[in-house]
Design a protein around this motif. Structure first.
Motif, PDB file in Angstrom:
ATOM      1  N   MET A  15       0.844  -1.199   0.000  1.00 58.41           N
ATOM      2  CA  MET A  15       0.000   0.000   0.000  1.00 58.41           C
ATOM      3  C   MET A  15       0.881   1.251   0.000  1.00 58.41           C
ATOM      4  O   MET A  15       1.823   1.339   0.803  1.00 58.41           O
ATOM      5  CB  MET A  15      -0.840  -0.053   1.280  1.00 58.41           C
ATOM      6  N   PRO A  16       0.591   2.237  -0.880  1.00 60.47           N
ATOM      7  CA  PRO A  16       1.363   3.484  -0.853  1.00 60.47           C
ATOM      8  C   PRO A  16       1.201   4.203   0.495  1.00 60.47           C
ATOM      9  O   PRO A  16       0.095   4.236   1.055  1.00 60.47           O
ATOM     10  CB  PRO A  16       0.742   4.311  -1.978  1.00 60.47           C
ATOM     11  N   VAL A  17       2.281   4.812   0.970  1.00 59.65           N
ATOM     12  CA  VAL A  17       2.260   5.379   2.331  1.00 59.65           C
ATOM     13  C   VAL A  17       1.504   6.706   2.428  1.00 59.65           C
ATOM     14  O   VAL A  17       1.171   7.151   3.519  1.00 59.65           O
ATOM     15  CB  VAL A  17       3.688   5.563   2.913  1.00 59.65           C
ATOM     16  N   VAL A  18       1.236   7.341   1.282  1.00 56.07           N
ATOM     17  CA  VAL A  18       0.460   8.598   1.299  1.00 56.07           C
ATOM     18  C   VAL A  18      -0.825   8.393   0.498  1.00 56.07           C
ATOM     19  O   VAL A  18      -0.777   7.924  -0.640  1.00 56.07           O
ATOM     20  CB  VAL A  18       1.228   9.770   0.649  1.00 56.07           C
ATOM     21  N   ALA A  19      -1.956   8.761   1.107  1.00 56.96           N
ATOM     22  CA  ALA A  19      -3.247   8.701   0.405  1.00 56.96           C
ATOM     23  C   ALA A  19      -3.887  10.076   0.426  1.00 56.96           C
ATOM     24  O   ALA A  19      -3.607  10.890   1.319  1.00 56.96           O
ATOM     25  CB  ALA A  19      -4.179   7.704   1.090  1.00 56.96           C
ATOM     26  N   LEU A  20      -4.780  10.329  -0.528  1.00 57.19           N
ATOM     27  CA  LEU A  20      -5.642  11.507  -0.425  1.00 57.19           C
ATOM     28  C   LEU A  20      -6.919  11.073   0.287  1.00 57.19           C
ATOM     29  O   LEU A  20      -7.582  10.131  -0.138  1.00 57.19           O
ATOM     30  CB  LEU A  20      -6.007  12.035  -1.829  1.00 57.19           C
ATOM     31  N   GLY A  21      -7.270  11.764   1.373  1.00 58.71           N
ATOM     32  CA  GLY A  21      -8.550  11.536   2.043  1.00 58.71           C
ATOM     33  C   GLY A  21      -9.610  12.420   1.402  1.00 58.71           C
ATOM     34  O   GLY A  21      -9.308  13.541   0.977  1.00 58.71           O
ATOM     35  N   VAL A  22     -10.841  11.926   1.313  1.00 56.45           N
ATOM     36  CA  VAL A  22     -11.875  12.729   0.641  1.00 56.45           C
ATOM     37  C   VAL A  22     -13.141  12.940   1.475  1.00 56.45           C
ATOM     38  O   VAL A  22     -14.190  13.277   0.947  1.00 56.45           O
ATOM     39  CB  VAL A  22     -12.242  12.151  -0.762  1.00 56.45           C
ATOM     40  N   TRP A  23     -13.035  12.744   2.786  1.00 53.84           N
ATOM     41  CA  TRP A  23     -14.187  13.050   3.648  1.00 53.84           C
ATOM     42  C   TRP A  23     -14.431  14.559   3.611  1.00 53.84           C
ATOM     43  O   TRP A  23     -13.476  15.341   3.748  1.00 53.84           O
ATOM     44  CB  TRP A  23     -13.887  12.608   5.088  1.00 53.84           C
ATOM     45  N   GLN A  24     -15.666  14.957   3.394  1.00 55.77           N
ATOM     46  CA  GLN A  24     -16.064  16.366   3.344  1.00 55.77           C
ATOM     47  C   GLN A  24     -15.439  17.129   2.180  1.00 55.77           C
ATOM     48  O   GLN A  24     -15.318  18.355   2.240  1.00 55.77           O
ATOM     49  CB  GLN A  24     -15.729  17.072   4.667  1.00 55.77           C
ATOM     50  N   SER A  25     -15.030  16.409   1.144  1.00 58.41           N
ATOM     51  CA  SER A  25     -14.509  17.112  -0.039  1.00 58.41           C
ATOM     52  C   SER A  25     -15.660  17.563  -0.939  1.00 58.41           C
ATOM     53  O   SER A  25     -15.462  18.353  -1.863  1.00 58.41           O
ATOM     54  CB  SER A  25     -13.559  16.215  -0.839  1.00 58.41           C
ATOM     55  N   HIS A  26     -16.844  17.023  -0.660  1.00 59.28           N
ATOM     56  CA  HIS A  26     -18.084  17.444  -1.330  1.00 59.28           C
ATOM     57  C   HIS A  26     -17.907  17.551  -2.842  1.00 59.28           C
ATOM     58  O   HIS A  26     -17.342  16.673  -3.463  1.00 59.28           O
ATOM     59  CB  HIS A  26     -18.599  18.758  -0.715  1.00 59.28           C
ATOM     60  N   GLU A  27     -18.361  18.677  -3.416  1.00 55.60           N
ATOM     61  CA  GLU A  27     -18.312  18.800  -4.888  1.00 55.60           C
ATOM     62  C   GLU A  27     -16.884  18.972  -5.412  1.00 55.60           C
ATOM     63  O   GLU A  27     -16.642  18.911  -6.608  1.00 55.60           O
ATOM     64  CB  GLU A  27     -19.241  19.929  -5.403  1.00 55.60           C
ATOM     65  N   GLY A  28     -15.943  19.143  -4.494  1.00 58.94           N
ATOM     66  CA  GLY A  28     -14.538  19.265  -4.922  1.00 58.94           C
ATOM     67  C   GLY A  28     -13.850  17.913  -5.068  1.00 58.94           C
ATOM     68  O   GLY A  28     -12.665  17.848  -5.417  1.00 58.94           O
ATOM     69  N   THR A  29     -14.573  16.838  -4.814  1.00 60.34           N
ATOM     70  CA  THR A  29     -13.928  15.513  -4.758  1.00 60.34           C
ATOM     71  C   THR A  29     -13.246  15.117  -6.062  1.00 60.34           C
ATOM     72  O   THR A  29     -12.065  14.760  -6.074  1.00 60.34           O
ATOM     73  CB  THR A  29     -14.952  14.421  -4.377  1.00 60.34           C
ATOM     74  N   LYS A  30     -13.997  15.206  -7.157  1.00 67.68           N
ATOM     75  CA  LYS A  30     -13.446  14.701  -8.430  1.00 67.68           C
ATOM     76  C   LYS A  30     -12.171  15.465  -8.795  1.00 67.68           C
ATOM     77  O   LYS A  30     -11.146  14.868  -9.141  1.00 67.68           O
ATOM     78  CB  LYS A  30     -14.497  14.837  -9.538  1.00 67.68           C
ATOM     79  N   ASN A  31     -12.238  16.777  -8.659  1.00 69.00           N
ATOM     80  CA  ASN A  31     -11.081  17.601  -8.994  1.00 69.00           C
ATOM     81  C   ASN A  31      -9.899  17.298  -8.064  1.00 69.00           C
ATOM     82  O   ASN A  31      -8.750  17.219  -8.499  1.00 69.00           O
ATOM     83  CB  ASN A  31     -11.491  19.073  -8.909  1.00 69.00           C
ATOM     84  N   ALA A  32     -10.201  17.109  -6.788  1.00 67.56           N
ATOM     85  CA  ALA A  32      -9.123  16.814  -5.827  1.00 67.56           C
ATOM     86  C   ALA A  32      -8.441  15.497  -6.176  1.00 67.56           C
ATOM     87  O   ALA A  32      -7.208  15.395  -6.159  1.00 67.56           O
ATOM     88  CB  ALA A  32      -9.686  16.758  -4.405  1.00 67.56           C
ATOM     89  N   VAL A  33      -9.231  14.489  -6.521  1.00 70.64           N
ATOM     90  CA  VAL A  33      -8.641  13.176  -6.841  1.00 70.64           C
ATOM     91  C   VAL A  33      -7.818  13.278  -8.124  1.00 70.64           C
ATOM     92  O   VAL A  33      -6.689  12.759  -8.198  1.00 70.64           O
ATOM     93  CB  VAL A  33      -9.736  12.085  -6.951  1.00 70.64           C
ATOM     94  N   LEU A  34      -8.350  13.985  -9.123  1.00 69.14           N
ATOM     95  CA  LEU A  34      -7.586  14.156 -10.373  1.00 69.14           C
ATOM     96  C   LEU A  34      -6.271  14.887 -10.107  1.00 69.14           C
ATOM     97  O   LEU A  34      -5.214  14.499 -10.604  1.00 69.14           O
ATOM     98  CB  LEU A  34      -8.424  14.955 -11.381  1.00 69.14           C
ATOM     99  N   THR A  35      -6.352  15.939  -9.300  1.00 68.67           N
ATOM    100  CA  THR A  35      -5.149  16.717  -8.971  1.00 68.67           C
ATOM    101  C   THR A  35      -4.140  15.840  -8.237  1.00 68.67           C
ATOM    102  O   THR A  35      -2.942  15.880  -8.514  1.00 68.67           O
ATOM    103  CB  THR A  35      -5.532  17.925  -8.083  1.00 68.67           C
ATOM    104  N   ALA A  36      -4.641  15.054  -7.307  1.00 71.04           N
ATOM    105  CA  ALA A  36      -3.751  14.178  -6.530  1.00 71.04           C
ATOM    106  C   ALA A  36      -3.065  13.166  -7.457  1.00 71.04           C
ATOM    107  O   ALA A  36      -1.850  12.972  -7.402  1.00 71.04           O
ATOM    108  CB  ALA A  36      -4.539  13.460  -5.444  1.00 71.04           C
TER     109      ALA A  36
END
Ligand code: NDP
Length: 267
Positions: A15-36
């Motif tokens: 498992m990679p040691v750094v993850a992006l968490g997305v709790w409460q990312s709301h409508e910003g989720t998709k963009n945050a995951v793409l950016t990550a």
């Protein structure tokens, strides 16, 4: 250690040691995951109860990165455990994510339901299984019943909240530890001691805290919906905290939780 570093789980997977968490990312989720994903993250932490699995799945698909290079975690919510819908819940999560399997399925809070998850792992719907918010006593109880030791325990861990007893028990039983709310949902960032250490290393408070967790062998799940912070939160591999600074941060522990103690939480 670098941003591609992975830890080995007790089931042989990594498992990679750094993850992006997305709790409460709301409508910003998709963009945050793409950016990550664009910035080197290969591990995303979501949950059915965050109601954003669809956005996570869309971002994974749009990124063009092969599925097997991205580690995806989701979690089984308490209502589904209580109503005996563990299998349906995972199937629903997979449908939302648009995936055939998740890499890790966690039981969100200490409840029954783990034995059902063992079956889902055998069927390949999830590659690893684990738990979240389990304290030592919950783990002791669980290990007396299960066939498969959980690969991970995801618990609240940040400078003001370290459950050393549980972390030690996890280490002894080869259960990996992930820190949720690694920044204390932001509350730890203004701590004067952290800021002092940040000045010393010419890093941000967030980077100091995240690096401290990595040096303790703990996987981190920082959440942000902002590009500069998403980048900052994985830019952790060009400095090393000296032992004395690790110790100074260890001393900030107040066992202060942002949500009720799992022993006294009516979930
Ligand atoms: P974090 O400790 O990751 O802190 C997130 C907060 O800090 C947000 O307000 C974010 O703001 C801000 N932030 C992030 N990076 C920086 C930075 N570099 N500089 C300044 N501010 C920053 O909190 P979470 O509570 O979200 O926890 C992280 C993840 O852990 C969750 O997303 C979830 O995946 C998991 N989790 C699991 C739980 C469980 O029961 N298993 C419970 C809670 C969380 P912004 O987004 O505006 O940038």
């Amino acid at each position: 250690m670098n941003k591609n570093t992975r830890i080995k789980l007790n089931d042989g997977l990594t498992m990679p040691v750094v993850a992006l968490g997305v709790w409460q990312s709301h409508e910003g989720t998709k963009n945050a995951v793409l950016t990550a994903l664009k910035n080197g993250y290969r591990h995303i932490d979501t949950a059915a109860v965050y109601h954003n699995e669809k956005d996570v799945g869309e971002a994974i698909k749009e990124s063009g990165i092969p599925r097997n290079e991205i580690f995806v975690t989701t979690k089984l919510w308490n209502d589904d455990v209580r109503s005996g819908n563990t299998r349906e819940a995972l199937k629903k999560s997979l449908e939302n994510l648009g995936l055939d399997y998740v890499d890790l399925y966690l039981i969100h809070w200490p409840a029954e339901g783990y034995l059902e998850m063992e079956k889902l792992q055998k069927e390949g719907l999830t590659r690893s299984i684990g738990v979240s918010n389990f304290r030592k006593s919950h783990l002791q109880n669980l290990l007396s019943k299960v066939h498969i030791v959980p690969s991970i325990n995801q618990i609240e861990t940040n400078p003001q909240m370290v459950d050393e007893e549980t972390i030690q028990y996890c280490k002894e039983n080869k259960i990996g530890v992930e820190a949720w709310s690694p920044l204390g949902s932001g509350a730890c960032l203004n701590n004067p001691k952290i800021q002092e250490i940040a000045n010393k290393y010419q890093k941000s408070s967030a980077q100091i805290i995240l690096r401290w967790l990595l040096q303790k062998g703990i996987v981190i799940l920082p959440k942000s919906v902002h590009e500069n912070r998403i980048k900052e939160n994985i830019d952790l591999f060009n400095f090393v905290l000296e032992n004395e600074d690790v110790e100074l941060i260890n001393q900030l522990n107040q066992h202060k939780r942002t949500v009720p103690d799992p022993d006294n939480f009516d979930f």
